[in-house]
Structures are given as C-alpha cells and as structure tokens.
Write an enzyme that holds these catalytic residues in place. Structure first.
Site, PDB file in Angstrom:
ATOM      1  N   GLU A 151      46.368  33.153  37.562  1.00  0.00           N
ATOM      2  CA  GLU A 151      46.660  33.863  36.563  1.00  0.00           C
ATOM      3  C   GLU A 151      48.200  33.855  36.636  1.00  0.00           C
ATOM      4  OE1 GLU A 151      44.687  34.557  34.032  1.00  0.00           O
ATOM      5  OE2 GLU A 151      42.810  34.593  35.127  1.00  0.00           O
ATOM      6  N   ARG A 207      35.411  45.925  27.528  1.00  0.00           N
ATOM      7  CA  ARG A 207      34.231  45.349  26.719  1.00  0.00           C
ATOM      8  C   ARG A 207      33.108  46.133  27.293  1.00  0.00           C
ATOM      9  NH1 ARG A 207      31.661  40.994  26.869  1.00  0.00           N
ATOM     10  NH2 ARG A 207      33.094  39.883  28.323  1.00  0.00           N
ATOM     11  N   CYS A 247      40.168  43.472  36.363  1.00  0.00           N
ATOM     12  CA  CYS A 247      40.982  42.534  37.243  1.00  0.00           C
ATOM     13  C   CYS A 247      42.449  42.436  36.620  1.00  0.00           C
ATOM     14  CB  CYS A 247      40.548  41.297  37.161  1.00  0.00           C
ATOM     15  SG  CYS A 247      38.906  40.692  38.080  1.00  0.00           S
ATOM     16  N   HIS A 296      41.169  34.002  39.330  1.00  0.00           N
ATOM     17  CA  HIS A 296      39.622  34.247  38.846  1.00  0.00           C
ATOM     18  C   HIS A 296      39.081  33.086  39.404  1.00  0.00           C
ATOM     19  CE1 HIS A 296      40.591  37.487  35.732  1.00  0.00           C
ATOM     20  NE2 HIS A 296      39.397  37.898  36.291  1.00  0.00           N
TER      21      HIS A 296
HETATM   22  N1  PCA Z   1      35.924  40.604  37.419  1.00  0.00           N
HETATM   23  C1  PCA Z   1      36.266  41.291  36.568  1.00  0.00           C
HETATM   24  C2  PCA Z   1      36.499  42.822  37.388  1.00  0.00           C
HETATM   25  C3  PCA Z   1      36.075  42.503  38.640  1.00  0.00           C
HETATM   26  C4  PCA Z   1      35.799  41.200  38.552  1.00  0.00           C
HETATM   27  O1  PCA Z   1      35.621  40.536  39.787  1.00  0.00           O
HETATM   28  C5  PCA Z   1      37.561  41.066  35.733  1.00  0.00           C
HETATM   29  O2  PCA Z   1      37.545  39.914  35.528  1.00  0.00           O
HETATM   30  O3  PCA Z   1      38.195  41.980  35.018  1.00  0.00           O
END
Ligand code: PCA
Length: 215
Positions: free
Chosen positions: A81, A91, A144, A167
């Site tokens: 990111e 959401r 996240c 991610h």
């Molecule tokens: N993904 C979520 C929160 C925890 C995770 O593994 C997110 O993208 O916010």
C-alpha cells in the site's frame, strides 16, 4: 543486539475462518531476512485494539522495519500500500461489532501518511520471483487502513524505523465456492512476502518505476 522485522497478520473476519495474512506471518516467523529476524504478531480485527496491540509490539520488539499484512478479497496480486488515510468508514462490523462511519483515526492528524517502505522495489522483487504483485493506491477504510495509519502516525518522528502495509489475496480454499474470486496459494504468498521484505531491507530509497493507476 538482534535486528528484528515485525510482521503482523490479522484474525479471520467477515465470515471467514482463516486469514492469509496471519498464516503468512506465522510461516515466516523466525526466518532471517537480510540480517534481521522476523517476529510474527497476530492482531485482532478490531478498531482501536488492533492499533494499540501493534503499537505495543513495536515498543516491545524495537524492530528496524514493520510490515503489517491484511487480506483483501477481490485482489489477484500481493499489493504493498502506498498511502494510509485518516478515516474509519466500515462497510461491515469488526470482530467486536463496531462499525465506525466517517470517523477520524487521529483527531486533527494529517489527512494521510505515505508508507516509508519502498513499495515499487517490493513489487519489482515479487514479480521477479514470479509472484503477481502491484502497488495499491488505497488500503480501504476498514481495520487495515486504521492500523496502517496508526502505525505511520506512531512512526512519524522515528525515521530509523520504517513501516508499511501489504494486502494479500484470498487463499484458494477461501475462494472455492465463490465464483470469480481471485486467489493465490499460501506458498506463493509466503514467497512473495519473503522477497518483498528482503527488498525493503535492501532499498532505503525506492526505485523510480511505474506503479501508478488511472482514476
Ligand atoms: N483485512 C481487513 C481487516 C483485516 C484484514 O485482514 C481490511 O482490509 O481492512
């Protein structure tokens, strides 16, 4: 003194029973990458608590580098990111039932923080290793992004500790039965995060490569 990389992953959330981020972090726990040892830490998928547990782990481990991992259903690539934004807008409810809408993460904090990890060098290293990867321009507005913003806010004056977020796609066993959902096997996700961390250790300054997106 042991040099450490703090690598975090999340509990399962949103009806899933596993989360690739924790399985990947666990798989790399204890590995030496660059000249640093990976320490894995699991975070709850809970606003507030996830951030305070990460900050406590940073204080306890005194890592030279922090990479937080999270699951992003719908993505086909490992995605470092670029930026964390100062908003919670959930959401779905988190694992404690909270669903903040349009809340600042840090009152009067800056609108955003950039990752201090070399996101393009990490993407290049993963692609070279045969792992699909791309820079992501948004970590969303759920737990996240919340943890990523909190981490960068904590590190804002500590330029010796670099930090960021990546991610991960779903695992095939999560995507089974969800037609059209991309996924990537655990071994490839682990291999990708391993080389991404090595690239992050090796590059204090990012590579000047394409990684933008059209709106
Ligand atoms: N993904 C979520 C929160 C925890 C995770 O593994 C997110 O993208 O916010």
């Amino acid at each position: 003194m042991t040099r450490r990389i703090l690598l975090t992953g999340f509990d399962a959330f949103g009806g899933e029973v596993i989360n690739p981020s924790w399985l990947v972090a666990q798989a790399l726990h204890g590995e030496v990458i660059g000249d640093a040892t990976v320490v894995a830490q699991r975070l709850p998928c809970v606003f507030g608590q996830a951030s305070s547990e990460l900050q406590a782990a940073v204080a306890a481990q005194r890592p030279l580098l922090v990479l937080a991992l999270g699951q992003a259903a719908g993505r086909a690539e490992l995605t470092p990111e670029r930026v964390a934004i100062n908003v919670d807008d959930a959401r779905i409810a988190d694992n404690a039932g909270a669903q903040p809408l349009d809340c600042a993460i840090v009152a009067r904090g800056p609108a955003a923080y950039f990752s201090t990890l070399p996101v393009k060098a990490m993407v290049a290293a993963m692609r070279q290793a045969g792992v699909p990867a791309a820079v992501s321009q948004t970590a969303g507005t759920f737990v996240c992004n919340h943890v990523f913003y909190g981490l960068m806010h904590m590190l804002r004056r500590r330029r010796t500790v670099r930090g960021g977020f990546m991610h991960l796609p779903l695992l095939p066993e999560q995507a089974a039965g969800k037609p059209g959902q991309p996924s990537l096997p655990l071994a490839q996700q682990v291999a990708g995060v391993r080389v991404a961390l090595a690239a992050a250790c090796a590059h204090r300054i990012d590579l000047h490569l394409g990684g933008g997106a059209l709106g």
